[in-house]
Scaffold this motif. Structure first.
Motif, short mmCIF file in Angstrom:
data_model
loop_
_atom_site.label_atom_id
_atom_site.label_comp_id
_atom_site.label_asym_id
_atom_site.label_seq_id
_atom_site.Cartn_x
_atom_site.Cartn_y
_atom_site.Cartn_z
N VAL A 1 0.83 -1.12 -0.10
CA VAL A 1 0.18 -0.26 -0.05
C VAL A 1 0.67 0.72 0.32
O VAL A 1 1.57 1.15 1.02
CB VAL A 1 -0.67 0.02 1.19
CG1 VAL A 1 -1.77 1.23 1.13
CG2 VAL A 1 -2.03 -1.27 1.36
N THR A 2 0.28 2.41 -1.08
CA THR A 2 1.31 3.78 -1.20
C THR A 2 0.99 4.68 -0.54
O THR A 2 -0.40 5.21 -1.37
CB THR A 2 1.69 3.76 -3.02
OG1 THR A 2 2.70 2.47 -2.86
CG2 THR A 2 3.23 4.35 -2.57
N LEU B 1 4.09 10.64 -8.45
CA LEU B 1 4.34 10.42 -6.48
C LEU B 1 2.72 9.36 -7.43
O LEU B 1 2.06 9.03 -6.76
CB LEU B 1 4.20 11.56 -5.84
CG LEU B 1 5.36 12.18 -5.87
CD1 LEU B 1 5.03 12.92 -4.31
CD2 LEU B 1 5.93 10.73 -5.53
N MET B 2 1.77 10.34 -8.16
CA MET B 2 0.13 9.14 -8.33
C MET B 2 0.41 8.46 -8.54
O MET B 2 -0.44 7.13 -8.30
CB MET B 2 -0.40 10.42 -9.32
CG MET B 2 -2.22 11.02 -9.22
SD MET B 2 -2.78 12.47 -9.67
CE MET B 2 -2.98 11.86 -11.05
N GLU C 1 -0.89 5.04 -7.38
CA GLU C 1 -2.52 4.40 -8.45
C GLU C 1 -1.78 2.45 -8.83
O GLU C 1 -2.54 1.74 -8.56
CB GLU C 1 -2.19 4.73 -9.46
CG GLU C 1 -3.41 5.83 -9.02
CD GLU C 1 -3.51 6.65 -10.42
OE1 GLU C 1 -2.87 6.26 -11.75
OE2 GLU C 1 -4.05 7.69 -10.04
N THR C 2 -0.95 2.49 -8.91
CA THR C 2 0.24 1.25 -9.80
C THR C 2 1.30 1.03 -8.91
O THR C 2 2.26 1.11 -8.73
CB THR C 2 -0.53 0.92 -10.96
OG1 THR C 2 0.35 -0.30 -11.66
CG2 THR C 2 0.79 2.13 -11.06
N GLU D 1 2.95 -1.40 -15.96
CA GLU D 1 2.70 0.24 -15.73
C GLU D 1 3.06 1.15 -15.66
O GLU D 1 3.23 2.20 -15.97
CB GLU D 1 1.41 -0.38 -15.08
CG GLU D 1 -0.13 1.07 -15.27
CD GLU D 1 -0.27 1.28 -15.97
OE1 GLU D 1 -0.48 0.73 -17.29
OE2 GLU D 1 -0.62 2.45 -16.66
N ILE D 2 4.16 1.53 -14.23
CA ILE D 2 5.24 2.15 -14.16
C ILE D 2 5.81 2.35 -15.91
O ILE D 2 6.05 3.81 -15.77
CB ILE D 2 5.68 1.72 -13.00
CG1 ILE D 2 4.62 1.80 -11.62
CG2 ILE D 2 6.75 3.06 -12.91
CD1 ILE D 2 6.11 1.20 -10.49
N ALA D 3 6.51 1.58 -15.49
CA ALA D 3 7.55 1.83 -16.79
C ALA D 3 6.63 2.73 -18.13
O ALA D 3 7.30 3.34 -18.41
CB ALA D 3 8.42 0.95 -17.69
#
Ligand code: ADP
Ligand code: MG
Length: 692
Positions: free
Chosen positions: A455-456, A605-606, A610-611, A616-618
């Motif tokens: 959890v972030t 940061l969003m 979210e993920t 997806e981040i890449a």
């Protein structure tokens, strides 16, 4: 010539020599280099408007023509040249803060001037500050094409570049290196008119298509560039295959024992990629495979099983990691797996004592060490392998092309070791294709079972006290905590200072806990002692600079605090966060930020909130930063594309790849001549850089 002079003050006679040197500095050595030095934008000097019209336009760049009615040097507030021109519709002041005596004379009263710039309404009426200008005769024709503005370097003026390029265009061989049939099939423009158009676009051209580089002339140039790259990469691949590699038999005894001894089952994804790697290692030419998998997906054990296959076949394997901490961690893990099975694993890093280093060299050269794990120290000249069959590079994007090449060249005469590269940073398909035409990619797309999602949360850093409370509570529950200090790129000393301060602050705020500090300046033994204490859970909180960025594996650590998260890049944050969430406890990552946040930082940061999916981040990272920066200059080296844009020109990459394939497979003398001509036109001597 109607144009009497330009605003570049004349230079001494050494000019030609020095401009050659300056051109060379831009990488412009041959006529064709100059011809392929294409404009980055254009100026429209094809029209002149009246001073009155220009006044009404305000703000825009415009070109006017008038006769000098006043020319004076004033000293208030500083020395400057003020020239007034009039054209019958109005008067305009041209203001020059830096000027030569020759310019004062050149702009004498009565002279006709064409001035181009942004018209501003100053205190004394309409003016242009430092306009571009030309002295002209009355009725001098306007150019009919747009004026190119070229990428330039220090001391190299546009007129000099324009002249050099214009001259080169008269001399080069314009033969089209793309066969007519290919041009017809792909509806590609011809080379000569396309390039000429890009240097001198006609006045009526679609300026949008020109600016966003979607014009057919740009398409042709981009295609050529990509074709050269694909041809070169494919040739390198053939050369590599021709050299051959050791055939590493299908997994034998060691592999079987090793796999049986593992305390866990491989995931389906691990089994699949292992099968792909094993099949490659059996081929008589070198593997070139990238193993991608998110942080924590279990790449290490897969690479160790690949190493086992090499060892089973009587060859050595080497694993190189970018940091000492990471390398050491691999070493410990792999040695613990392999040594009970009778395999000698050597450890090599720059910080070893001379004696230990020599001992490692000896073991490697005699072949006693079957597996070598280490840092860049592995590529030193002194390291000679008995029979290196497999090279494994972890976090491959952190190494330069040259470093990887050096390790690969440590194989025996005539044979190249198989190469397995690992990365948690996925490379988009078009990038992978253009940077490594022959790279095979295996993806671990599944995490080992039993992991709970992280959890972030993002928290303003003025709520630090609450965060410290939370750290305390977590530690009392038996969990361990990473506290990552802010990245300070400008100053390592400052970064260290911040880490020390943070450590002192936390130690004071949490007197009942053991708070440790690890940073890049510590000696390896000190670093290891701290990591050991943390691994053994004698230490509950570890304050760290980004040295823990890659690979650290302490499953009991389940809370991570990152200070000034807004300073980190997305992939860095993802790597850092990947240090938690490795055990079965629910993990939390707290991103402290300093407000106000900039747009990009906010997006990052969003995304983190979210993920947790690395792919997806890449993808978002690519969106935010664009592909040019994605791999960094180090990675791409000279292979960086100048014209093609991988985001918008992916379709051209596919076409170029197919054409490269056809030409090389045709193998006819004609096709080979085409390949040679095309490569020499586009790469000249730079082909070497693409061969890795
Ligand atoms: P990364 O891909 O980030 O390099 P590692 O290889 O460090 O990941 O693996 C992360 C952790 O998961 C290690 O502790 C490793 O031993 C463990 N691991 C790897 N594969 C499995 C599996 N199939 N089942 C359970 N744990 C695994
Ligand atoms: Mg790893």
């Amino acid at each position: 010539m109607p144009v009497a002079a330009t605003n570049s003050p004349s230079k001494p006679a050494r000019k030609t020599v020095s401009s050659e040197v300056k051109l060379a500095r831009l990488g412009l050595h041959t006529d064709m280099d100059l011809v392929l030095h294409l404009p980055m934008r254009y100026e429209d000097e094809t029209q002149v408007i009246t001073i009155e019209e220009a006044r009404l336009h305000g703000g825009d760049t415009s070109q006017v023509e008038g006769v000098v009615v006043k020319n004076e040097i004033t000293f208030k507030p500083r020395r400057q040249l003020l020239v007034h021109i009039a054209d019958g519709t109005g008067e305009l002041q041209l203001r020059f803060m830096n000027f030569y005596g020759s310019q004062v004379k050149q702009l004498a009263e009565g002279t006709r001037v064409r001035a181009r710039g942004e018209l501003k309404h100053g205190f004394f009426g309409a003016e242009m500050v430092h306009p571009a200008y030309k002295i002209v005769n009355q009725g001098a024709p306007l150019p009919t094409s747009l004026t190119p503005v070229y990428p330039s370097g220090e001391g190299l003026s546009q007129p000099v570049l324009r002249r050099a390029i214009g001259e080169a265009m008269k001399r080069v061989d314009w033969t089209d290196t793309v066969p007519a049939a290919v041009r017809a099939a792909l509806q590609l423009a011809d080379f000569e008119p396309a390039v000429k158009l890009l240097h001198y676009p006609p006045q009526q051209i679609d300026e949008h298509a020109l600016a966003d580089r979607s014009h057919p002339a740009w398409t042709r140039v981009k295609f050529d560039e990509l074709l050269a790259q694909q041809l070169s990469l494919k040739r390198a691949q053939h050369a590599r295959r021709a050299k051959g590699a050791a055939v590493l038999k299908v997994a034998g005894q060691l592999s079987a024992q090793f796999q049986a001894a593992l305390p866990f089952q491989l995931t389906g994804a691990q089994q699949r990629v292992l099968a792909e790697i094993r099949a490659d290692l059996r081929q008589p030419y070198p593997m070139q495979r990238l193993l991608q998998g998110d942080v924590g997906s279990g790449k290490t054990v897969v690479s160790a099983l690949a190493a086992a296959q090499a060892i089973d076949s009587g060859f050595q394997a080497a694993l190189m990691a970018p940091t000492e901490i990471l390398a050491e961690q691999h070493f410990r893990k792999i040695a613990a797996w392999m040594e009970p099975l009778g395999v000698k694993v050597a450890w090599l890093t720059g910080s070893l004592k001379k004696k230990d280093k020599q001992a490692a060299y000896d073991m490697i050269e005699s072949g006693e060490a079957r597996l070598v794990v280490g840092t860049h120290a592995l590529i030193q000249d002194a390291v000679v392998f008995a029979n290196l069959g497999l090279v494994i590079v972890d976090e491959q994007h952190r190494f330069g092309v040259g470093q990887r090449l050096t390790l690969r060249n440590k194989g025996n005469e005539g044979a190249i070791p198989h190469q397995l590269m690992m990365s948690a940073t996925p490379i988009p398909r078009t990038l992978a294709m253009t940077y490594y035409a022959d790279l095979e990619v295996s993806v671990i797309d599944e995490l080992p079972p039993g992991r709970t999602p992280i959890v972030t949360r993002t928290i303003d850093q003025n709520r630090r006290d609450e965060v410290i409370e939370r750290v305390h509570a977590a530690a009392l529950e038996g969990r361990q905590v990473y506290w990552v200090c802010p990245l300070i790129e400008e100053s390592e000393a400052l970064q260290l200072q911040t880490a020390t301060d943070t450590h002192a602050l936390l130690a004071e705020a949490l007197p009942d806990l053991h708070v440790g500090l690890v940073h890049g300046r510590l000696k390896p033994a000190e670093k290891q002692a701290i990591m050991d204490a943390f691994i053994a859970n004698d230490m509950q909180v570890l304050v760290a600079t980004t040295v823990i960025e890659v690979g650290v594996d302490v499953p009991n650590a389940s809370l991570m605090v990152i200070e000034h998260a807004e300073r980190f890049g997305l992939s860095q944050l993802h790597q850092l966060r990947g240090r938690v969430g490795r055990g079965s406890a629910a993990s939390v990552c707290l991103l402290l930020y300093q407000s106000p946040l900039g747009g990009i930082a906010k997006q990052r940061l969003m995304t983190m909130r979210e993920t947790t999916d690395g792919f997806e981040i890449a993808r978002r990272d690519l969106e935010i930063r664009g592909p040019g920066e994605f791999l960094g200059a180090r990675q791409s080296g000279q292979a960086m594309l100048r014209f093609a844009d991988l985001e918008t020109d992916g379709w051209l990459v596919d076409q170029a790849r197919d054409v490269a394939h056809e030409l090389l497979h045709a193998g006819t003398p004609d096709a080979m001549a085409t390949v040679e001509a095309h490569l020499s036109r586009w790469l000249g001597g730079r082909e070497e850089f693409l061969k890795v």
